[in-house]
Design a protein around this motif. Structure first.
Motif, short mmCIF file in Angstrom:
data_model
loop_
_atom_site.label_atom_id
_atom_site.label_comp_id
_atom_site.label_asym_id
_atom_site.label_seq_id
_atom_site.Cartn_x
_atom_site.Cartn_y
_atom_site.Cartn_z
N LYS A 10 0.79 -1.15 -0.13
CA LYS A 10 0.08 -0.04 0.03
C LYS A 10 0.86 1.34 0.08
O LYS A 10 1.59 1.50 0.63
CB LYS A 10 -0.97 -0.02 1.43
CG LYS A 10 -1.75 1.17 1.43
CD LYS A 10 -2.78 1.14 2.37
CE LYS A 10 -3.90 -0.03 2.24
NZ LYS A 10 -4.99 -0.26 2.95
N LEU A 11 0.72 2.33 -0.70
CA LEU A 11 1.34 3.46 -0.97
C LEU A 11 0.30 4.30 -0.50
O LEU A 11 -0.84 4.56 -0.79
CB LEU A 11 1.68 3.62 -2.36
CG LEU A 11 2.46 5.21 -2.72
CD1 LEU A 11 3.56 4.81 -2.11
CD2 LEU A 11 2.53 5.45 -4.26
N THR A 12 0.91 5.19 0.55
CA THR A 12 0.01 6.11 1.28
C THR A 12 0.54 7.67 1.00
O THR A 12 1.77 7.69 1.40
CB THR A 12 -0.28 5.77 2.57
OG1 THR A 12 -0.55 4.63 2.92
CG2 THR A 12 -1.03 6.71 3.56
N LEU A 13 -0.40 8.62 0.98
CA LEU A 13 0.20 9.95 1.00
C LEU A 13 -0.14 10.64 2.26
O LEU A 13 -1.45 10.79 2.51
CB LEU A 13 -0.61 10.68 -0.43
CG LEU A 13 -0.09 12.29 -0.54
CD1 LEU A 13 1.03 12.55 -0.94
CD2 LEU A 13 -1.15 12.63 -1.60
N TRP A 14 0.57 11.57 2.68
CA TRP A 14 0.48 12.27 3.99
C TRP A 14 0.44 13.68 3.72
O TRP A 14 1.28 14.10 2.96
CB TRP A 14 1.23 11.90 5.02
CG TRP A 14 0.98 10.51 5.37
CD1 TRP A 14 1.63 9.30 4.87
CD2 TRP A 14 0.48 10.13 6.47
NE1 TRP A 14 1.47 8.46 5.45
CE2 TRP A 14 0.49 8.46 6.55
CE3 TRP A 14 -0.27 10.48 7.53
CZ2 TRP A 14 -0.19 7.88 7.52
CZ3 TRP A 14 -0.84 9.74 8.47
CH2 TRP A 14 -0.77 8.54 8.48
N ALA A 15 -0.44 14.61 4.45
CA ALA A 15 0.00 16.10 4.38
C ALA A 15 -0.07 16.38 6.02
O ALA A 15 -1.19 16.14 6.67
CB ALA A 15 -1.49 16.67 3.80
N GLY A 16 1.00 16.68 6.21
CA GLY A 16 1.13 17.02 7.78
C GLY A 16 1.18 15.88 8.48
O GLY A 16 1.88 14.71 8.03
#
Length: 136
Positions: free
Chosen positions: A80-86
């Motif tokens: 799983k590839l996860t994108l985070w903002a802060g």
């Protein structure tokens, strides 16, 4: 190796096409796109963070109103590839990747979300394969 870079790509003039939504809209807090307001493609330069090692190459381009994510691998990878903002998880994609063509995804930043962007790639058991810094 992790490094910052600038990337120039052809991009449509979409900024004026994003229309804000209200809490009663089913897609809130994401904006709507008015195709009639999208401008023609033109070269644009963006900031990017790139992570490269013997297993993978990750590229995260912060386009202000969202991000473009690219991932290429040298061996079979599933997870799983996860994108985070802060500190907030913004998007997650299940991936099964083979050497060759890269995985690519686009993400539109909701109007109420701020913070630097980061990526995390985990295998099927949840163990971290790669973690990528942020685009300040």
């Amino acid at each position: 190796m992790v490094y910052k870079a600038t990337v120039t790509i052809l991009a449509y003039g979409y900024e004026a096409a994003f229309q804000p939504t209200s809490p009663d809209d089913p897609i809130y807090p994401y904006p709507r796109l008015d195709p009639a307001r999208v401008g023609p493609p033109a070269p644009r330069t963006y900031r990017a963070v790139v992570l490269e090692n013997r297993f993978a190459a990750l590229r995260l381009i912060d386009i202000g109103s969202g991000a473009e994510v690219g991932l290429a691998v040298s061996s079979l990878t599933s997870g799983k590839l996860t994108l985070w903002a802060g500190e907030q998880m913004m998007a997650s994609w299940p991936v099964t990747l083979y050497p060759g063509p890269a995985f690519r995804a686009d993400w539109v930043r909701p109007a109420d979300v701020s913070g630097a962007l980061g990526l995390l790639l985990r295998d099927g058991s949840g163990a971290t394969i790669e973690q990528m810094g942020t685009v300040p």
